[in-house]
Design an enzyme around this catalytic site. Structure first.
Site, PDB file in Angstrom:
ATOM      1  N   ARG A 128      63.044  22.687  57.858  1.00 36.58           N
ATOM      2  CA  ARG A 128      64.190  23.369  58.444  1.00 36.58           C
ATOM      3  C   ARG A 128      63.773  24.726  58.961  1.00 36.58           C
ATOM      4  O   ARG A 128      64.080  25.758  58.391  1.00 36.58           O
ATOM      5  CB  ARG A 128      65.287  23.448  57.417  1.00 36.58           C
ATOM      6  CG  ARG A 128      65.805  22.051  57.205  1.00 36.58           C
ATOM      7  CD  ARG A 128      67.152  22.023  56.671  1.00 36.58           C
ATOM      8  NE  ARG A 128      67.853  20.901  57.231  1.00 36.58           N
ATOM      9  CZ  ARG A 128      68.997  20.459  56.776  1.00 36.58           C
ATOM     10  NH1 ARG A 128      69.564  21.077  55.779  1.00 36.58           N
ATOM     11  NH2 ARG A 128      69.571  19.439  57.330  1.00 36.58           N
ATOM     12  N   GLN A 133      64.284  22.449  64.976  1.00 33.50           N
ATOM     13  CA  GLN A 133      65.710  22.100  65.043  1.00 33.50           C
ATOM     14  C   GLN A 133      65.990  20.908  65.947  1.00 33.50           C
ATOM     15  O   GLN A 133      66.842  20.078  65.647  1.00 33.50           O
ATOM     16  CB  GLN A 133      66.532  23.298  65.500  1.00 33.50           C
ATOM     17  CG  GLN A 133      67.044  24.103  64.313  1.00 33.50           C
ATOM     18  CD  GLN A 133      67.814  25.346  64.708  1.00 33.50           C
ATOM     19  OE1 GLN A 133      67.930  25.668  65.882  1.00 33.50           O
ATOM     20  NE2 GLN A 133      68.322  26.043  63.729  1.00 33.50           N
ATOM     21  N   ASP A 136      65.573  17.664  64.043  1.00 34.49           N
ATOM     22  CA  ASP A 136      66.233  17.558  62.748  1.00 34.49           C
ATOM     23  C   ASP A 136      67.279  16.436  62.748  1.00 34.49           C
ATOM     24  O   ASP A 136      68.470  16.657  62.969  1.00 34.49           O
ATOM     25  CB  ASP A 136      66.865  18.915  62.413  1.00 34.49           C
ATOM     26  CG  ASP A 136      67.461  18.953  61.027  1.00 34.49           C
ATOM     27  OD1 ASP A 136      67.524  17.899  60.367  1.00 34.49           O
ATOM     28  OD2 ASP A 136      67.893  20.042  60.602  1.00 34.49           O
ATOM     29  N   SER A 139      70.284  16.566  60.266  1.00 36.22           N
ATOM     30  CA  SER A 139      71.424  17.363  60.728  1.00 36.22           C
ATOM     31  C   SER A 139      72.233  16.612  61.782  1.00 36.22           C
ATOM     32  O   SER A 139      73.461  16.619  61.745  1.00 36.22           O
ATOM     33  CB  SER A 139      70.961  18.713  61.298  1.00 36.22           C
ATOM     34  OG  SER A 139      70.529  19.548  60.260  1.00 36.22           O
ATOM     35  N   TYR A 235      68.756  24.668  51.770  1.00 34.99           N
ATOM     36  CA  TYR A 235      69.314  23.620  50.906  1.00 34.99           C
ATOM     37  C   TYR A 235      69.776  24.209  49.581  1.00 34.99           C
ATOM     38  O   TYR A 235      69.294  25.252  49.146  1.00 34.99           O
ATOM     39  CB  TYR A 235      68.249  22.568  50.609  1.00 34.99           C
ATOM     40  CG  TYR A 235      67.958  21.614  51.731  1.00 34.99           C
ATOM     41  CD1 TYR A 235      68.916  20.712  52.172  1.00 34.99           C
ATOM     42  CD2 TYR A 235      66.710  21.591  52.339  1.00 34.99           C
ATOM     43  CE1 TYR A 235      68.633  19.816  53.183  1.00 34.99           C
ATOM     44  CE2 TYR A 235      66.413  20.694  53.355  1.00 34.99           C
ATOM     45  CZ  TYR A 235      67.386  19.804  53.773  1.00 34.99           C
ATOM     46  OH  TYR A 235      67.099  18.915  54.777  1.00 34.99           O
TER      47      TYR A 235
END
Ligand code: NAD
Length: 383
Positions: A128, A133, A136, A139, A235
């Site tokens: 992360r 991004q 990801d 997500s 997290y």
């Protein structure tokens, strides 16, 4: 070099790892794409839409695995432990596999990938960091799941979400409580607000309060010691049972007043904490709904049966599994972008180049040369 897209075989899986719009970026990097016939159909992408982009359609699954140097999938290895077993034998030494692989929970599947000497990359392990991004996938899929969870809750509730002032009287808005305001939870908040509900939320990570409030929801304050509740990568860390007990006590009042409770609380690599006991469900009004997004990780609600709908004391408890597959078109669009961005990071001048100096490549790589190479996975699986 050929990139192969097999049809997904996990039961109910409708996503596809690469959509037609994603093909040109891969071809521009000097690669060819072959697709098992029908792989995109359930997501709304027929073979012809791939052919238009210069993809070769192959009838025989075996051939996809034989010809391709890189295999892109949504669910493979431990993320498809029964139906996916047959593919294991099709993989060969040095072949690259990129997919969701359930690296933390399916130790045997991880070992088998290593034994086949596959170079596998688990989409769950994308670090992360800002640079990653666009890769990801957890997500992106959480975004889809958060959206769907609200629709499921609204569909099961014998009430409407928005306030309505009608000639037949005033309809009060539904009260929605969201536990866990990570990616899925924040999306659920936004969606429930769009439908006109009054929304409140809670998360152990204190930084979330501002994000919850900026979406027009109320952050439920609890007198809990949450210093240190956030670990690396944004997290949550696992808290002790005493913490969860206090949290349940403090949540009881909000839960009892809510029409819909959506739980999304998770700690990576661990079973989901139980935050909603049977007693708490009993305190809810008949007709209320719990949507337990943590069902795949055992559930946040004690009553949840993963993959099933339970009605207890008039309260409906939904334990949906694999929600992103229920919105396969957009979920595939997002996944396709994530997975091809990772693939492109691995390719240099049309060849695979495993540069482990790169944090994304190093952290996401699960197996290589017969070994499980990811340090965190080795630790969790006690290898
Ligand atoms: P997740 O699915 O692991 O967990 C969902 C949420 O549950 C988290 O917000 C967690 O704090 C919460 N939770 C855990 N235990 C709880 C408890 N007892 N009570 C209430 N809530 C509890 O996490 P996620 O949604 O994938 O991501 C969490 C966060 O990571 C995001 O909100 C974001 O801040 C961060 N993130 C960063 C990047 C990046 O920098 N590239 C990308 C994605 C997410």
């Amino acid at each position: 070099m050929i990139v192969g897209i097999p049809k997904e075989t996990f039961p109910g899986e409708k996503r596809v790892a690469l959509i037609p719009a994603g093909v040109s970026a891969i071809k521009d990097a000097g690669l060819q794409v072959i697709l098992e016939s029908g792989a995109g159909v359930a997501a709304g992408f027929p073979d012809a839409s791939y052919e238009e982009k210069g993809v070769q359609i192959v009838r025989d699954r075996e051939e996809v695995f034989q010809k391709a140097v890189v295999i892109l999938q949504v669910r493979a290895g431990g993320a498809n432990p029964v139906e996916g077993m047959a593919d294991l034998k099709r993989l060969r030494d040095g072949q690259v596999l990129i997919a969701f692989l359930e690296p933390y929970s399916e130790a045997q599947a991880v070992r088998e990938l290593a034994e086949r000497r596959v170079t596998s990359f688990a989409m769950e392990l994308i670090p992360r960091i800002t640079r990653a991004q666009s890769m990801d996938a957890l997500s992106s899929m959480a975004t889809v799941a958060g959206y769907r969870a609200v629709l499921l809750g609204a569909g099961a509730l014998p009430k409407m979400f928005p306030m309505m002032m009608t000639a037949a009287g005033t309809i009060v808005p539904a009260k929605v409580f969201i536990v866990g305001a990570g990616v899925a939870g924040l999306q659920a908040i936004a969606m429930a607000r769009r439908l006109g509900a009054v929304v409140s939320a809670y998360d152990v990570r204190p930084v979330v309060k501002e994000q919850v409030e900026s979406l027009g929801a109320k952050f439920v304050e609890m007198e809990l010691e949450t210093q240190g509740a956030e670990g690396t990568g944004g997290y949550a860390k696992e808290m002790d049972e005493d913490f969860y007990r206090k949290q349940r006590e403090m949540m009881l009042r909000v839960v009892a007043e809510s029409d819909v409770v959506i739980t999304t609380a998770a700690v990576p690599g661990k079973k989901a904490p139980i935050l909603l006991t049977r007693e708490m469900v009993k305190a809810m009004h008949p007709g209320s709904v719990v949507v337990d997004l943590a069902a795949e990780r055992g559930g946040n609600c004690e009553v949840t049966k993963p993959g099933e709908t339970v009605v207890e004391g008039g309260v409906t408890i939904l334990g949906p599994m694999n929600l992103p597959a229920t919105i396969p078109n957009h979920a595939s669009q997002m996944y396709s972008r994530n997975v091809s961005n990772l693939l492109l990071l691995l390719v240099k001048e049309g060849e695979i180049h495993l540069n482990t100096e790169d944090e994304i490549i190093r952290e996401t790589m699960l197996t290589r040369d017969g070994e499980v190479v990811n340090a965190r996975v080795r630790e969790v699986l006690s290898l």
